[in-house]
Scaffold this motif. Structure first.
Motif: not given
Length: 390
Positions: A322-334, A347-357
């Motif tokens: 989840v960390l990696n996928a969120a970063n890939e998206v945010a990196n591209e947006y930047f 972006t990465v922090a919010h996605v990690m917070d929402r994830h059910q492990l």
């Protein structure tokens, strides 16, 4: 003995340097298959020079261009099907995975299932599914040879050493383009500024990851899987000169380090020639010219993505995916100038917070978690734009 190579990501920075290594060692390597994205002009030049039997491209437009130039002399495939065909070419001994992002996962798994050794430059493969990939490599008796300079350095330092004698490993980090910037300066950072890496010539995505220290965090997770090392025995040192590529500390207090000029062709060649070493014409390290080497602790407050990587790695299961996928998206947006530099970490922090492990995800669950995180990252970016995120 000549080794036959498949190369995933042939037109990227690691891909082109891999082919430079191949060209510099006549008779030592043969390129059987290549996979590229949309840089068709460069791919056509590579096909002309290295004469692969199979190539993969991103879309039908690319396939048409290759067929118009080479006709039936080369088989041309598209997308994931093409990546898998390149990685599982029956004559290939070693697959160099130099694509960017988690797209490298499935071709790497298929290559291992086919009994291929892996020269790994795609760290996202182990970040997303290290537990599955390392188990599969062990089952198939396949080597995973690191290409990243840091992991190559540790691999060399650990050669013939017993795991019980290792106390900790220390990954060095250049610190990236913004290693001396304040948070306020990073808040208004531009894409061109983030891409201005002081030491290494790398692709755009990884150079941005270097600026956020996300790249180092991904390398921490990669090192955990490659060397079976607990996270509390992995440390990061900021080393601006990029001369010491990483270190291993042993239980008796001895420290081994691998040094060299910051040239990715050196670890690429080592991975391709392992366990042998081949003569290289690359710039030699001259410590008298370097003079002084500097080291300091990373700043987790200025670069919170590094801390998030340690957190995700310790959480385990699906969280690194989840960390990696969120970063890939945010990196591209930047890189598209749609969000600010510090919005990547938000972006990465919010996605990690929402994830059910998921504690021990299957490959299918890893892919589902990856897709979920990408969707969530897009949603978080929209919320950031609207000022809805706290």
């Amino acid at each position: 003995m000549s080794r036959t190579i498949a190369l995933l990501g042939s037109t990227g920075s690691i891909g082109t340097m891999t082919l430079e290594v191949v060209a510099s060692q006549p008779g030592e390597f043969r390129v059987a298959s290549l996979a590229a994205g949309r840089n068709i002009d460069l791919l056509l030049q590579q096909i002309e020079q290295f004469r692969p039997e199979i190539v993969s491209v991103a879309d039908e437009e690319g396939r048409t261009a290759v067929r118009e130039r080479f006709g039936s002399k080369v088989e041309v495939l598209v997308g994931l099907e093409g990546l898998i065909a390149v990685a599982t070419h029956p004559e290939v001994d070693i697959v160099v995975t130099a694509v960017v992002g988690s797209i490298g996962l499935i071709p790497t798994v298929k290559a291992l299932e086919a009994g291929k050794h892996i020269a790994l430059a795609n760290k996202e493969t182990l970040v997303a599914a290290g537990h599955l990939v390392m188990d599969l490599a062990k089952q198939k008796g396949c080597a995973i040879l690191p290409v990243d300079s840091e992991h190559s350095a540790i691999y060399q330092c650990l050669h013939r050493e017993r795991s019980v004698d290792v106390d900790r490993i220390l990954l060095t980090a250049s610190g990236g383009s913004f290693r001396d910037k304040t948070r306020d300066e990073m808040r208004v950072a531009t894409v061109s500024g983030a891409l201005n890496h002081p030491n290494w010539a790398m692709g755009a995505k990884i150079t941005i990851d270097s600026a956020t220290l996300m790249n180092k965090g991904l390398e921490v997770i990669e090192a955990h899987w490659l060397f079976n090392m607990p996270y509390d025995r992995i440390d990061v040192l900021v080393h601006p000169e990029s001369i010491v590529h990483s270190l291993v500390e042993f239980v008796d207090g001895s420290v081994l380090a691998q040094l060299g000029s910051p040239d990715m062709r050196i670890p690429i060649q080592y991975a391709l020639s392992y366990p042998d070493r081949m003569p290289g014409s690359y710039k030699r390290l001259n410590l008298l010219e370097v003079g002084k080497l500097h080291f300091r602790k990373p700043d987790f407050e200025r670069f919170p993505l590094l801390r998030m990587c340690f957190d995700a790695g310790r959480a385990g299961g699906s969280m690194p995916t989840v960390l990696n996928a969120a970063n890939e998206v945010a990196n591209e947006y930047f890189r598209m100038n749609l969000i600010g530099f510090l919005d990547i970490e938000q972006t990465v922090a919010h996605v990690m917070d929402r994830h059910q492990l998921l504690t021990n995800p299957s490959l299918e669950e890893v892919l589902e978690a990856d897709a979920w995180a990408r969707q969530q990252a897009c949603q978080v970016v929209r919320e950031l734009e609207l000022g809805q995120e706290q």
